[in-house]
Write an enzyme that holds these catalytic residues in place. Structure first.
Site, PDB file in Angstrom:
ATOM      1  CB  SER A  93      19.505 104.379 -21.638  1.00  0.00           C
ATOM      2  OG  SER A  93      20.417 103.585 -20.936  1.00  0.00           O
TER       3      SER A  93
ATOM      4  CE  LYS B  48      19.353  99.867 -21.508  1.00  0.00           C
ATOM      5  NZ  LYS B  48      19.495 101.205 -21.962  1.00  0.00           N
TER       6      LYS B  48
END
Length: 186
Positions: free
Chosen positions: A42, A80
């Protein structure tokens, strides 16, 4: 007799040094910094699966920092990029990030250079979360590999108290050692 006392003192000094070293290492790992293994794609191309990073537990979190936090829906940690801080408005329009009315280029986002395909769908914070701004005590995060990232667009805001720390250094693989800098502070 003198030889036995000297050996005993030498052994005792080694035990004290080892104990103090272990205590310092434990305190640093618990409260200052810690290694973390990246799982998944991700955050590609910024991080790849199984990269090892050092996370600072004492950093002040800013927009565009990479953070490790407790996943909202499982026992794992996620990594993230912070897109929105408390009080921010966020919008994505025609693949352009707009925070508080200011457009940001996102050179870190994984894009297929052979294609004009969008990597991030259009949205406003209100459409995704029902909130006009990021609430106090929370952040809004997205992965750099937008097409494969499970992030705040799906699970909402992250409580600041759930943040483990900020990524500062990639230490593995050895040919990719790198100090991690915020792209807007360089």
């Amino acid at each position: 007799m003198k030889g036995k006392n000297t050996q005993k003192n030498e052994l005792l000094s080694w035990i004290v040094v080892l104990f103090l070293g272990l205590m310092i290492a434990f305190i640093c790992k618990e409260y200052v910094f810690s290694p973390v293994v990246v799982n998944g794609a991700s955050m590609s191309p910024t991080y790849e699966d199984e990269d090892v990073i050092i996370v600072s537990k004492i950093s002040k979190i800013q927009r565009f920092d990479h953070i490790v936090f407790r996943a909202p829906d499982e026992e794992d940690n996620y990594i993230k990029r912070v897109i929105g801080l408390p009080g921010d408005t966020i919008e994505m329009k025609d693949d352009v990030l707009i925070v508080n009315g200011k457009k940001y280029d996102e050179p870190y986002v994984k894009r297929d250079s052979d294609s004009e395909k969008r990597v991030t769908e259009n949205f406003t914070l209100e459409q995704l979360t029902g909130e006009k701004t990021v609430p106090d005590g929370y952040v809004f995060v997205m992965g750099d590999n937008r097409l494969k990232s499970y992030d705040s667009r799906h699970f909402g805001f992250i409580p600041i108290d759930d943040i483990y720390g900020e990524s500062k250094v990639r230490i593995y693989p050895l040919n990719s050692i790198k100090i991690i800098l915020n792209p807007y502070e360089q």
